[in-house]
Motif scaffolding. Structure first.
Motif, PDB file in Angstrom:
ATOM      1  N   ARG A  79       8.646  -4.569  -1.964  1.00 49.51           N
ATOM      2  CA  ARG A  79       8.335  -3.555  -2.983  1.00 49.51           C
ATOM      3  C   ARG A  79       6.927  -2.992  -2.801  1.00 49.51           C
ATOM      4  O   ARG A  79       6.663  -1.849  -3.142  1.00 49.51           O
ATOM      5  CB  ARG A  79       8.515  -4.137  -4.386  1.00 49.51           C
ATOM      6  N   ILE A  80       6.034  -3.829  -2.282  1.00 51.51           N
ATOM      7  CA  ILE A  80       4.686  -3.378  -1.927  1.00 51.51           C
ATOM      8  C   ILE A  80       4.340  -3.998  -0.572  1.00 51.51           C
ATOM      9  O   ILE A  80       4.800  -5.097  -0.253  1.00 51.51           O
ATOM     10  CB  ILE A  80       3.629  -3.769  -3.000  1.00 51.51           C
ATOM     11  N   PRO A  81       3.530  -3.308   0.262  1.00 57.38           N
ATOM     12  CA  PRO A  81       3.228  -3.852   1.595  1.00 57.38           C
ATOM     13  C   PRO A  81       2.245  -5.024   1.564  1.00 57.38           C
ATOM     14  O   PRO A  81       2.287  -5.895   2.427  1.00 57.38           O
ATOM     15  CB  PRO A  81       2.632  -2.662   2.348  1.00 57.38           C
ATOM     16  N   LYS A  82       1.346  -5.015   0.572  1.00 56.25           N
ATOM     17  CA  LYS A  82       0.394  -6.118   0.409  1.00 56.25           C
ATOM     18  C   LYS A  82      -0.122  -6.067  -1.021  1.00 56.25           C
ATOM     19  O   LYS A  82       0.041  -5.075  -1.729  1.00 56.25           O
ATOM     20  CB  LYS A  82      -0.765  -6.036   1.400  1.00 56.25           C
ATOM     21  N   GLY A 107     -13.188 -15.027   4.866  1.00 53.23           N
ATOM     22  CA  GLY A 107     -12.846 -16.388   4.465  1.00 53.23           C
ATOM     23  C   GLY A 107     -11.761 -16.923   5.369  1.00 53.23           C
ATOM     24  O   GLY A 107     -11.764 -16.663   6.562  1.00 53.23           O
ATOM     25  N   GLY A 108     -10.833 -17.590   4.774  1.00 55.01           N
ATOM     26  CA  GLY A 108      -9.788 -18.224   5.548  1.00 55.01           C
ATOM     27  C   GLY A 108      -8.473 -17.491   5.457  1.00 55.01           C
ATOM     28  O   GLY A 108      -8.341 -16.462   4.796  1.00 55.01           O
ATOM     29  N   LYS A 109      -7.494 -18.053   6.134  1.00 51.43           N
ATOM     30  CA  LYS A 109      -6.158 -17.484   6.164  1.00 51.43           C
ATOM     31  C   LYS A 109      -5.178 -18.644   6.220  1.00 51.43           C
ATOM     32  O   LYS A 109      -5.380 -19.593   6.980  1.00 51.43           O
ATOM     33  CB  LYS A 109      -6.017 -16.599   7.406  1.00 51.43           C
ATOM     34  N   VAL A 110      -4.145 -18.580   5.395  1.00 46.90           N
ATOM     35  CA  VAL A 110      -3.093 -19.595   5.422  1.00 46.90           C
ATOM     36  C   VAL A 110      -1.750 -18.881   5.458  1.00 46.90           C
ATOM     37  O   VAL A 110      -1.640 -17.713   5.084  1.00 46.90           O
ATOM     38  CB  VAL A 110      -3.152 -20.548   4.204  1.00 46.90           C
ATOM     39  N   GLY A 111      -0.724 -19.604   5.876  1.00 45.85           N
ATOM     40  CA  GLY A 111       0.618 -19.056   5.872  1.00 45.85           C
ATOM     41  C   GLY A 111       1.098 -18.825   4.438  1.00 45.85           C
ATOM     42  O   GLY A 111       0.688 -19.522   3.508  1.00 45.85           O
ATOM     43  N   LEU A 112       1.969 -17.842   4.271  1.00 45.13           N
ATOM     44  CA  LEU A 112       2.454 -17.500   2.933  1.00 45.13           C
ATOM     45  C   LEU A 112       3.197 -18.666   2.286  1.00 45.13           C
ATOM     46  O   LEU A 112       3.017 -18.937   1.103  1.00 45.13           O
ATOM     47  CB  LEU A 112       3.346 -16.262   2.988  1.00 45.13           C
ATOM     48  N   GLU A 118       6.280 -12.381  -4.800  1.00 50.64           N
ATOM     49  CA  GLU A 118       7.659 -11.878  -4.841  1.00 50.64           C
ATOM     50  C   GLU A 118       7.721 -10.411  -4.436  1.00 50.64           C
ATOM     51  O   GLU A 118       8.600 -10.006  -3.669  1.00 50.64           O
ATOM     52  CB  GLU A 118       8.245 -12.034  -6.246  1.00 50.64           C
ATOM     53  N   ASP A 119       6.805  -9.590  -4.956  1.00 53.16           N
ATOM     54  CA  ASP A 119       6.804  -8.166  -4.652  1.00 53.16           C
ATOM     55  C   ASP A 119       6.541  -7.898  -3.170  1.00 53.16           C
ATOM     56  O   ASP A 119       7.161  -7.021  -2.570  1.00 53.16           O
ATOM     57  CB  ASP A 119       5.763  -7.425  -5.506  1.00 53.16           C
ATOM     58  N   VAL A 120       5.631  -8.645  -2.572  1.00 53.24           N
ATOM     59  CA  VAL A 120       5.325  -8.461  -1.158  1.00 53.24           C
ATOM     60  C   VAL A 120       6.502  -8.935  -0.297  1.00 53.24           C
ATOM     61  O   VAL A 120       6.931  -8.228   0.621  1.00 53.24           O
ATOM     62  CB  VAL A 120       4.021  -9.189  -0.773  1.00 53.24           C
ATOM     63  N   VAL A 121       7.057 -10.106  -0.602  1.00 55.61           N
ATOM     64  CA  VAL A 121       8.165 -10.643   0.188  1.00 55.61           C
ATOM     65  C   VAL A 121       9.390  -9.726   0.106  1.00 55.61           C
ATOM     66  O   VAL A 121      10.079  -9.499   1.099  1.00 55.61           O
ATOM     67  CB  VAL A 121       8.509 -12.084  -0.263  1.00 55.61           C
ATOM     68  N   ALA A 122       9.650  -9.174  -1.079  1.00 59.63           N
ATOM     69  CA  ALA A 122      10.805  -8.285  -1.265  1.00 59.63           C
ATOM     70  C   ALA A 122      10.572  -6.894  -0.685  1.00 59.63           C
ATOM     71  O   ALA A 122      11.498  -6.079  -0.648  1.00 59.63           O
ATOM     72  CB  ALA A 122      11.142  -8.177  -2.748  1.00 59.63           C
ATOM     73  N   ASP A 126       3.455 -12.444   5.599  1.00 62.84           N
ATOM     74  CA  ASP A 126       3.520 -13.732   6.284  1.00 62.84           C
ATOM     75  C   ASP A 126       2.294 -14.623   6.078  1.00 62.84           C
ATOM     76  O   ASP A 126       2.262 -15.744   6.555  1.00 62.84           O
ATOM     77  CB  ASP A 126       3.738 -13.514   7.783  1.00 62.84           C
ATOM     78  N   SER A 127       1.277 -14.109   5.399  1.00 64.33           N
ATOM     79  CA  SER A 127       0.050 -14.897   5.252  1.00 64.33           C
ATOM     80  C   SER A 127      -0.746 -14.456   4.032  1.00 64.33           C
ATOM     81  O   SER A 127      -0.453 -13.436   3.416  1.00 64.33           O
ATOM     82  CB  SER A 127      -0.821 -14.762   6.513  1.00 64.33           C
ATOM     83  N   VAL A 128      -1.756 -15.258   3.722  1.00 60.90           N
ATOM     84  CA  VAL A 128      -2.675 -14.948   2.628  1.00 60.90           C
ATOM     85  C   VAL A 128      -4.086 -15.084   3.188  1.00 60.90           C
ATOM     86  O   VAL A 128      -4.424 -16.079   3.830  1.00 60.90           O
ATOM     87  CB  VAL A 128      -2.471 -15.898   1.429  1.00 60.90           C
TER      88      VAL A 128
END
Length: 143
Positions: free
Chosen positions: A78-81, A110-115, A72-76, A96-98
């Motif tokens: 409030r923090i960049p990551k 490791g890997g990367k997936v969409g948020l 929530e904080d990243v999407v809003a 946009d991703s994790v």
């Protein structure tokens, strides 16, 4: 997502515990079983990092809530990551991703997936952990 009994070795100690009525704990597991019609069970690769991160580091409802708040904080904005390091994984949540890094191996990529994929999987994992009567749950995730 699935729950199975942890296998106990065939030793005198564990046999005594079994005779006293103790049983192995039910372990929680999470694995991507199918992608594009191909079985992924037991395979390694980018598509397996998210399930391993859940199983190793997101073992409680509290851990799920902390991660959901970070999303929530990243999407809003409030923090960049957000970065969190658990027992085995460092998880980096971006808008946009994790990204997952295997922290036991000194940050090995490791890997990367969409948020959105991660968010839906995390919600399903939280619900699965809360419902101990559920032994298996299948979740549809976006690509």
């Amino acid at each position: 997502m699935f729950r199975v009994l942890e296998p106990w070795p065939d030793t005198d100690h564990y046999n005594r515990l079994s005779r006293k009525g103790f049983r192995p704990q039910r372990l929680d597991g999470c694995e991507l079983v199918e992608k594009d019609g191909v079985s992924m069970a037991g395979t390694q690769g980018e598509h397996q990092y998210m399930p391993h991160q859940f199983r190793d580091d997101v073992r409680s409802e509290a851990a799920c809530r902390i991660t959901e708040k970070a999303i929530e904080d990243v999407v809003a904005g409030r923090i960049p990551k957000w970065e969190g390091t658990g027992n085995a994984w460092t998880t980096i949540i971006l808008p946009d991703s994790v990204i997952f890094e295997y922290s036991i191996m000194d940050g090995e990529p490791g890997g990367k997936v969409g948020l959105e994929t991660y968010r839906r999987a995390l919600e399903a994992w939280r619900d699965f952990l809360a419902d101990e009567s559920c032994d298996e749950r299948i979740v549809e995730l976006p690509d």
